[in-house]
Design an enzyme around this catalytic site. Structure first.
Site, short mmCIF file in Angstrom:
data_model
loop_
_atom_site.label_atom_id
_atom_site.label_comp_id
_atom_site.label_asym_id
_atom_site.label_seq_id
_atom_site.Cartn_x
_atom_site.Cartn_y
_atom_site.Cartn_z
N ASP A 109 0.88 -1.16 0.00
CA ASP A 109 0.00 0.00 0.00
C ASP A 109 0.93 1.23 0.00
O ASP A 109 2.12 1.11 0.28
CB ASP A 109 -0.87 -0.04 1.27
CG ASP A 109 -1.72 1.20 1.42
OD1 ASP A 109 -2.34 1.63 0.44
OD2 ASP A 109 -1.74 1.77 2.54
N LEU A 110 0.40 2.38 -0.34
CA LEU A 110 1.25 3.58 -0.41
C LEU A 110 1.12 4.47 0.83
O LEU A 110 2.03 4.60 1.65
CB LEU A 110 0.89 4.38 -1.67
CG LEU A 110 1.61 5.72 -1.82
CD1 LEU A 110 3.09 5.52 -2.10
CD2 LEU A 110 0.98 6.53 -2.95
N ASP A 111 -0.07 5.10 0.96
CA ASP A 111 -0.30 6.07 2.03
C ASP A 111 -0.24 5.38 3.39
O ASP A 111 -1.01 4.47 3.66
CB ASP A 111 -1.68 6.73 1.86
CG ASP A 111 -1.78 7.56 0.58
OD1 ASP A 111 -0.86 8.35 0.31
OD2 ASP A 111 -2.77 7.40 -0.16
N THR A 154 1.51 10.17 4.15
CA THR A 154 0.66 11.19 3.51
C THR A 154 -0.66 11.38 4.25
O THR A 154 -1.41 12.31 3.94
CB THR A 154 0.39 10.82 2.05
OG1 THR A 154 0.30 9.40 1.99
CG2 THR A 154 1.50 11.29 1.14
N LYS A 157 -8.73 6.17 6.36
CA LYS A 157 -7.53 5.50 5.85
C LYS A 157 -7.92 4.36 4.91
O LYS A 157 -8.74 3.52 5.27
CB LYS A 157 -6.67 4.98 6.99
CG LYS A 157 -5.87 6.08 7.65
CD LYS A 157 -4.86 5.53 8.65
CE LYS A 157 -4.09 6.66 9.29
NZ LYS A 157 -3.25 6.19 10.39
N GLY A 158 -7.33 4.34 3.75
CA GLY A 158 -7.60 3.27 2.79
C GLY A 158 -8.90 3.46 2.02
O GLY A 158 -9.22 2.70 1.12
N ARG A 198 -11.41 8.56 -2.40
CA ARG A 198 -11.75 9.99 -2.27
C ARG A 198 -13.27 10.19 -2.22
O ARG A 198 -13.78 10.91 -1.37
CB ARG A 198 -11.15 10.75 -3.45
CG ARG A 198 -10.94 12.22 -3.16
CD ARG A 198 -10.36 12.92 -4.38
NE ARG A 198 -9.15 12.29 -4.88
CZ ARG A 198 -8.62 12.51 -6.09
NH1 ARG A 198 -9.19 13.36 -6.90
NH2 ARG A 198 -7.52 11.88 -6.47
N SER A 219 -2.68 0.57 -4.27
CA SER A 219 -3.16 1.74 -3.51
C SER A 219 -4.50 2.22 -4.03
O SER A 219 -4.80 2.12 -5.21
CB SER A 219 -2.12 2.87 -3.64
OG SER A 219 -2.67 4.09 -3.21
N ALA A 220 -5.29 2.79 -3.12
CA ALA A 220 -6.58 3.37 -3.51
C ALA A 220 -6.39 4.77 -4.10
O ALA A 220 -7.32 5.35 -4.68
CB ALA A 220 -7.49 3.47 -2.28
N SER A 221 -5.19 5.31 -3.98
CA SER A 221 -4.98 6.70 -4.39
C SER A 221 -4.84 6.88 -5.89
O SER A 221 -4.16 6.11 -6.55
CB SER A 221 -3.72 7.25 -3.71
OG SER A 221 -3.41 8.52 -4.24
N ASN A 264 -3.41 9.47 -6.91
CA ASN A 264 -2.18 10.28 -6.98
C ASN A 264 -0.93 9.43 -6.77
O ASN A 264 0.16 9.97 -6.58
CB ASN A 264 -2.22 11.38 -5.91
CG ASN A 264 -3.37 12.35 -6.13
OD1 ASN A 264 -3.49 12.94 -7.21
ND2 ASN A 264 -4.25 12.49 -5.15
N LYS A 306 -11.14 -1.27 -1.39
CA LYS A 306 -10.80 -2.11 -0.24
C LYS A 306 -11.95 -1.98 0.76
O LYS A 306 -12.46 -0.87 0.91
CB LYS A 306 -9.49 -1.64 0.41
CG LYS A 306 -8.27 -1.69 -0.52
CD LYS A 306 -7.07 -0.96 0.11
CE LYS A 306 -5.90 -0.91 -0.86
NZ LYS A 306 -4.73 -0.17 -0.35
N GLU A 363 0.08 -3.29 4.66
CA GLU A 363 -1.07 -2.38 4.76
C GLU A 363 -1.16 -1.69 6.11
O GLU A 363 -0.87 -2.30 7.13
CB GLU A 363 -2.36 -3.19 4.61
CG GLU A 363 -3.05 -3.07 3.29
CD GLU A 363 -3.61 -1.67 2.99
OE1 GLU A 363 -3.68 -0.83 3.89
OE2 GLU A 363 -3.97 -1.43 1.84
N ASP A 364 -1.57 -0.43 6.12
CA ASP A 364 -1.74 0.27 7.40
C ASP A 364 -3.21 0.47 7.76
O ASP A 364 -3.51 0.95 8.85
CB ASP A 364 -1.07 1.66 7.37
CG ASP A 364 -1.83 2.62 6.47
OD1 ASP A 364 -2.19 2.22 5.34
OD2 ASP A 364 -2.09 3.76 6.90
C1 BG6 Z 1 -5.72 5.96 0.29
C2 BG6 Z 1 -5.70 6.83 1.52
O1 BG6 Z 1 -4.47 5.37 0.10
O2 BG6 Z 1 -6.05 6.72 -0.87
C3 BG6 Z 1 -7.02 7.57 1.67
O3 BG6 Z 1 -5.45 6.04 2.67
C4 BG6 Z 1 -7.33 8.34 0.38
O4 BG6 Z 1 -6.95 8.44 2.78
C5 BG6 Z 1 -7.32 7.38 -0.81
O5 BG6 Z 1 -8.60 8.97 0.47
C6 BG6 Z 1 -7.57 8.09 -2.14
O6 BG6 Z 1 -6.50 8.96 -2.39
P1 BG6 Z 1 -6.48 10.09 -3.48
O7 BG6 Z 1 -5.04 10.51 -3.53
O8 BG6 Z 1 -6.92 9.45 -4.79
O9 BG6 Z 1 -7.40 11.17 -3.07
MG MG Z 2 -2.74 3.19 3.57
#
Ligand code: BG6
Ligand code: MG
Length: 218
Positions: free
Chosen positions: A9-11, A17, A45-46, A49, A114-116, A118, A145, A169-170
């Site tokens: 996982d990233l964040d 972050t 967390k996880g 958005r 990662s769910a992000s 970014n 997730k 994973e956190d």
């Molecule tokens: C997850 C974070 O990795 O990504 C969440 O733990 C975040 O807090 C999610 O909302 C989505 O991230 P982003 O960067 O696409 O807004």
């Molecule tokens: Mg995370």
């Protein structure tokens, strides 16, 4: 030597972050007169958005139009990215490079899950992108997730069976996603919060190369 798939996982695992997500969500929540605490941030967390904003609105008993919803999402992300733009290698969490290097030097599969949306940008900022053979992020998945989708796509990209994959994973949702994928789950954080994980470590400084070698041999 055995080859396994290691999915990170990233964040909160590679970089901290969560503090930037917190600042950006707090600013946004307060701008629409909704309270936002660190405890509530934990619950995001996880979480994607879209789902995060839905939760914040429900905590504040707010109903808004779809256009307003999209505008708030964009606002939050712009604010979040203003922090990300300033990130550098110093924000990589301790001993993460040590583990990544060891895995890569020993020809193990290494992927991001990662769910992000970014994720690529952040990995570039901290100069870690070349450590990953595959990157699966919020742009690649349709199910959040604890659904195992993100990790199953990662395993496929690494050409590994799920049972030969190990996830770091956190978040609770992320640990559940790894378990749902039939992978070994390693929680990074608090043992009481991440009790569903197969193993839990406070951070990567607690993870020895010997432990990684054991996982590879399993
Ligand atoms: C997850 C974070 O990795 O990504 C969440 O733990 C975040 O807090 C999610 O909302 C989505 O991230 P982003 O960067 O696409 O807004
Ligand atoms: Mg995370």
């Amino acid at each position: 030597m055995n080859t396994k798939g290691f999915i990170f996982d990233l964040d909160g695992v590679i970089v901290d972050t969560a503090k930037y997500h917190f600042l950006a969500w707090k600013k946004l929540a307060n701008s629409i007169d909704v309270d936002f605490t660190e405890t509530q941030n934990e619950q995001l967390k996880g979480v994607s958005r879209v789902k995060s904003l839905e939760k914040i609105l429900s905590w504040g008993n707010k109903t808004i139009s779809e256009d307003e919803f999209m505008a708030l999402m964009a606002k939050k992300n712009d604010d979040y990215l203003s922090y990300i733009d300033k990130m550098g290698e110093s924000e990589i969490l301790p001993d993460v490079p040590k583990i990544l290097n060891h895995l890569n030097e020993n020809n193990q599969g290494v992927a991001l899950g990662s769910a992000s949306k970014n994720a690529r940008k952040i990995l570039q900022k901290v100069n870690l992108i070349s450590n990953f053979q595959a990157i699966v992020d919020g742009n690649d998945v349709s199910k959040a997730k604890p659904d195992p989708e993100v990790f199953l796509i990662g395993a496929k990209a690494l050409n590994q069976k799920p049972e030969n994959c190990i996830v770091f994973e956190d978040s609770v949702a992320g640990v559940q996603a790894a378990n749902n994928a039939d992978m070994i789950s390693i929680g990074i954080g608090d043992k009481t919060v991440l009790s569903e994980a197969d193993y839990v470590f406070k951070d990567f400084t607690e993870i020895s190369i010997e432990f990684i070698e054991e996982l590879i041999k399993k």
